[in-house]
Design a protein around this motif. Structure first.
Motif, PDB file in Angstrom:
ATOM      1  N   TYR A 214      91.044 108.277 -53.437  1.00  0.00           N
ATOM      2  CA  TYR A 214      90.504 106.925 -53.666  1.00  0.00           C
ATOM      3  C   TYR A 214      89.416 106.867 -54.480  1.00  0.00           C
ATOM      4  N   LYS A 215      89.357 106.379 -55.599  1.00  0.00           N
ATOM      5  CA  LYS A 215      87.953 106.215 -56.472  1.00  0.00           C
ATOM      6  C   LYS A 215      87.506 105.022 -56.460  1.00  0.00           C
ATOM      7  N   LEU A 216      86.326 105.089 -55.835  1.00  0.00           N
ATOM      8  CA  LEU A 216      85.737 103.543 -55.861  1.00  0.00           C
ATOM      9  C   LEU A 216      84.141 103.937 -56.718  1.00  0.00           C
ATOM     10  N   GLU A 217      83.541 103.087 -57.084  1.00  0.00           N
ATOM     11  CA  GLU A 217      82.326 103.309 -58.157  1.00  0.00           C
ATOM     12  C   GLU A 217      81.408 103.525 -56.811  1.00  0.00           C
ATOM     13  N   ASN A 218      81.340 103.190 -55.735  1.00  0.00           N
ATOM     14  CA  ASN A 218      80.405 103.350 -54.464  1.00  0.00           C
ATOM     15  C   ASN A 218      81.195 103.749 -53.429  1.00  0.00           C
ATOM     16  N   ASP A 219      81.507 104.846 -52.804  1.00  0.00           N
ATOM     17  CA  ASP A 219      82.355 105.167 -51.576  1.00  0.00           C
ATOM     18  C   ASP A 219      81.521 104.290 -50.577  1.00  0.00           C
ATOM     19  N   ARG A 220      80.335 104.176 -50.520  1.00  0.00           N
ATOM     20  CA  ARG A 220      79.636 103.446 -49.205  1.00  0.00           C
ATOM     21  C   ARG A 220      80.316 102.101 -49.097  1.00  0.00           C
ATOM     22  N   ASP A 221      80.768 101.557 -50.192  1.00  0.00           N
ATOM     23  CA  ASP A 221      81.339  99.676 -50.039  1.00  0.00           C
ATOM     24  C   ASP A 221      82.714 100.043 -49.068  1.00  0.00           C
ATOM     25  N   ASN A 253      87.203  84.290 -47.600  1.00  0.00           N
ATOM     26  CA  ASN A 253      88.578  83.887 -47.655  1.00  0.00           C
ATOM     27  C   ASN A 253      89.209  84.234 -49.223  1.00  0.00           C
ATOM     28  N   GLU A 254      88.318  83.531 -50.116  1.00  0.00           N
ATOM     29  CA  GLU A 254      88.767  83.587 -51.531  1.00  0.00           C
ATOM     30  C   GLU A 254      89.086  85.176 -52.017  1.00  0.00           C
ATOM     31  N   LEU A 255      87.887  85.971 -51.628  1.00  0.00           N
ATOM     32  CA  LEU A 255      88.256  87.377 -52.038  1.00  0.00           C
ATOM     33  C   LEU A 255      89.406  87.980 -51.329  1.00  0.00           C
ATOM     34  N   LEU A 256      89.634  87.752 -49.920  1.00  0.00           N
ATOM     35  CA  LEU A 256      90.813  88.236 -49.452  1.00  0.00           C
ATOM     36  C   LEU A 256      92.120  87.997 -50.276  1.00  0.00           C
ATOM     37  N   LEU A 257      92.190  86.550 -50.413  1.00  0.00           N
ATOM     38  CA  LEU A 257      93.347  86.111 -51.157  1.00  0.00           C
ATOM     39  C   LEU A 257      93.474  86.893 -52.321  1.00  0.00           C
ATOM     40  N   GLU A 258      92.530  86.871 -53.014  1.00  0.00           N
ATOM     41  CA  GLU A 258      92.513  87.691 -54.537  1.00  0.00           C
ATOM     42  C   GLU A 258      92.980  88.987 -54.707  1.00  0.00           C
ATOM     43  N   CYS A 259      92.654  89.741 -53.146  1.00  0.00           N
ATOM     44  CA  CYS A 259      93.212  91.046 -52.908  1.00  0.00           C
ATOM     45  C   CYS A 259      94.674  91.020 -52.359  1.00  0.00           C
ATOM     46  N   LYS A 269      96.118  95.819 -39.140  1.00  0.00           N
ATOM     47  CA  LYS A 269      97.458  95.796 -39.830  1.00  0.00           C
ATOM     48  C   LYS A 269      96.920  96.170 -41.379  1.00  0.00           C
ATOM     49  N   LEU A 270      95.914  96.488 -41.901  1.00  0.00           N
ATOM     50  CA  LEU A 270      95.541  96.844 -43.340  1.00  0.00           C
ATOM     51  C   LEU A 270      95.558  98.184 -43.600  1.00  0.00           C
ATOM     52  N   SER A 271      96.317  98.396 -44.848  1.00  0.00           N
ATOM     53  CA  SER A 271      96.776  99.706 -45.566  1.00  0.00           C
ATOM     54  C   SER A 271      95.207 100.336 -46.210  1.00  0.00           C
ATOM     55  N   MET A 272      95.324 101.414 -46.207  1.00  0.00           N
ATOM     56  CA  MET A 272      94.285 102.014 -47.009  1.00  0.00           C
ATOM     57  C   MET A 272      94.084 101.420 -48.490  1.00  0.00           C
ATOM     58  N   ASP A 273      95.004 101.147 -49.341  1.00  0.00           N
ATOM     59  CA  ASP A 273      95.010 100.511 -50.369  1.00  0.00           C
ATOM     60  C   ASP A 273      94.236  98.972 -50.462  1.00  0.00           C
ATOM     61  N   ASP A 274      94.688  98.147 -49.121  1.00  0.00           N
ATOM     62  CA  ASP A 274      94.043  97.098 -48.712  1.00  0.00           C
ATOM     63  C   ASP A 274      92.675  97.264 -48.794  1.00  0.00           C
ATOM     64  N   GLU A 280      86.228  97.085 -53.496  1.00  0.00           N
ATOM     65  CA  GLU A 280      86.028  97.121 -55.011  1.00  0.00           C
ATOM     66  C   GLU A 280      85.599  95.587 -55.377  1.00  0.00           C
ATOM     67  N   ARG A 281      86.297  94.630 -54.708  1.00  0.00           N
ATOM     68  CA  ARG A 281      86.026  93.043 -54.851  1.00  0.00           C
ATOM     69  C   ARG A 281      84.830  92.843 -54.487  1.00  0.00           C
ATOM     70  N   ILE A 282      84.670  93.289 -53.221  1.00  0.00           N
ATOM     71  CA  ILE A 282      83.142  93.011 -52.806  1.00  0.00           C
ATOM     72  C   ILE A 282      81.946  93.397 -53.473  1.00  0.00           C
ATOM     73  N   SER A 283      82.153  94.685 -53.891  1.00  0.00           N
ATOM     74  CA  SER A 283      81.151  95.282 -54.662  1.00  0.00           C
ATOM     75  C   SER A 283      80.909  94.666 -55.962  1.00  0.00           C
ATOM     76  N   ARG A 284      81.836  94.009 -56.578  1.00  0.00           N
ATOM     77  CA  ARG A 284      81.863  93.292 -57.677  1.00  0.00           C
ATOM     78  C   ARG A 284      80.946  92.027 -57.338  1.00  0.00           C
ATOM     79  N   TYR A 285      81.276  91.545 -56.151  1.00  0.00           N
ATOM     80  CA  TYR A 285      80.736  90.290 -56.012  1.00  0.00           C
ATOM     81  C   TYR A 285      79.171  90.150 -55.779  1.00  0.00           C
ATOM     82  N   GLU A 286      78.728  91.304 -55.037  1.00  0.00           N
ATOM     83  CA  GLU A 286      77.305  91.380 -54.418  1.00  0.00           C
ATOM     84  C   GLU A 286      76.383  91.557 -55.826  1.00  0.00           C
TER      85      GLU A 286
END
Ligand code: SAM
Length: 286
Positions: A214-221, A253-259, A269-274, A280-286
């Motif tokens: 899994y590739k993220l800009e920042n693993d810590r996110d 709420n909005e972030l989760l719906l976008e994802c 219930k969430l998968s690795m991809d979730d 990814e989405r939260i790191s772009r938001y912050e």
């Protein structure tokens, strides 16, 4: 070389050094002679390999690792065990004992300094009071190791090796799966230790991915989101993430719906991809 899994030998050593077990440091020493050789073998210890051990105790597993590997570095927090280890490991010249709290160490630098040119494995009978923090540290520090073979409480082993997205899974399951494929190797009964703990144990091996899966800009996110989602695992991911990260519910709420993740779902219930998409989405938001 004295057999350190022999109860008579252990008692003799401990009485000569006036050693008493510290419950607070998770000191349950292995006395079942079949466990350490099996664990060392399955850890990938061998020629051309350096082994990092956490918590050698009186050196029962350390001896097996020293016999198989080019070099062993064992990190032990309890000063009282240093003279004991001097004696029990005196047959080996490929061991270095570091007196430190593993949680405080820069393990990347240690591996670089001590294991140059060697493949590296971690092999340890972990102190149970810090099983998850140690495993998380080993993973989050992105150590250049092939695998991490550790003895942990049976329930912790089952949780770590559970499917992500199942009821048995937790934050540690997702975190572990980010970097490696966990494998439950074998169970060890409580009677294999001195003093015997209340629960059984298991040996697991974390086979670290050579290339990141899994590739993220920042693993810590990723770890931040996983921890936040499981912080209150009975609550919805919306409530758990927003309260853990101090974010407005409407924003989360909005972030989760976008994802494409239901805000009313539970973290289990969430998968690795979730988790990856939310991170990814939260790191772009912050
Ligand atoms: N390897 C030995 C065996 O299998 O018999 C001992 C295992 S015992 C479960 C855990 C060991 O970890 C103890 O020797 C304890 O003193 C050590 N330890 C506890 N906390 C530690 C820490 N934060 N850093 C390094 N060692 C630690």
């Amino acid at each position: 070389m004295k057999k350190l899994s022999d109860i008579g030998t252990i008692k003799d050593i401990l009485s000569r050094y006036g050693f008493s077990f510290s419950k607070g440091l998770g000191q349950n020493f292995l006395v079942n002679p079949s466990v350490c050789p099996r664990m060392a073998q399955l850890s990938g210890a061998g020629e051309g390999v350096g082994a990092l051990e956490i918590g050698p105790g009186i050196g029962v597993l350390t001896q097996e690792l020293c016999a198989l590997c080019d070099k062993v570095v064992a990190v032990e927090i309890d000063k009282r065990l240093l003279p004991v280890l001097d004696e029990t490991l005196s047959d080996f010249d490929n061991i270095k004992v570091v007196n430190a709290d593993v949680m405080e160490l820069d393990l990347n630098s240690l591996i670089k300094e001590e294991f140059s040119g060697l493949d590296v494995v971690v092999c340890a009978n972990l102190p149970y009071y810090i099983t998850s923090p140690v495993i998380m540290k080993l993973l989050e520090d992105r150590l250049p190791v092939n695998s991490i073979t550790v003895m942990v409480q049976k329930e912790a082993a089952q949780r770590i090796c559970a499917e992500v997205g199942s009821r048995q899974g937790g934050a540690v399951t997702a975190a572990v799966n980010y970097y490696c494929e966990p494998e439950l190797l074998f169970y060890v009964s409580a009677g294999s230790f001195m003093p015997a703990p209340k629960v059984d144990s298991a040996v697991i091996r974390l086979n670290v991915y050579k290339q990141p899966k899994y590739k993220l800009e920042n693993d810590r996110d990723f770890f931040k989101i996983v921890r936040a989602a499981f912080a209150q695992r009975r609550k919805t991911v919306l409530n758990s993430i927003s309260s853990s990260l101090g974010l407005e519910k409407s924003v989360v709420n909005e972030l989760l719906l976008e994802c494409e993740v239901s805000p009313s779902a539970r973290a289990e219930k969430l998968s690795m991809d979730d988790f990856v998409r939310i991170a990814e989405r939260i790191s772009r938001y912050e």
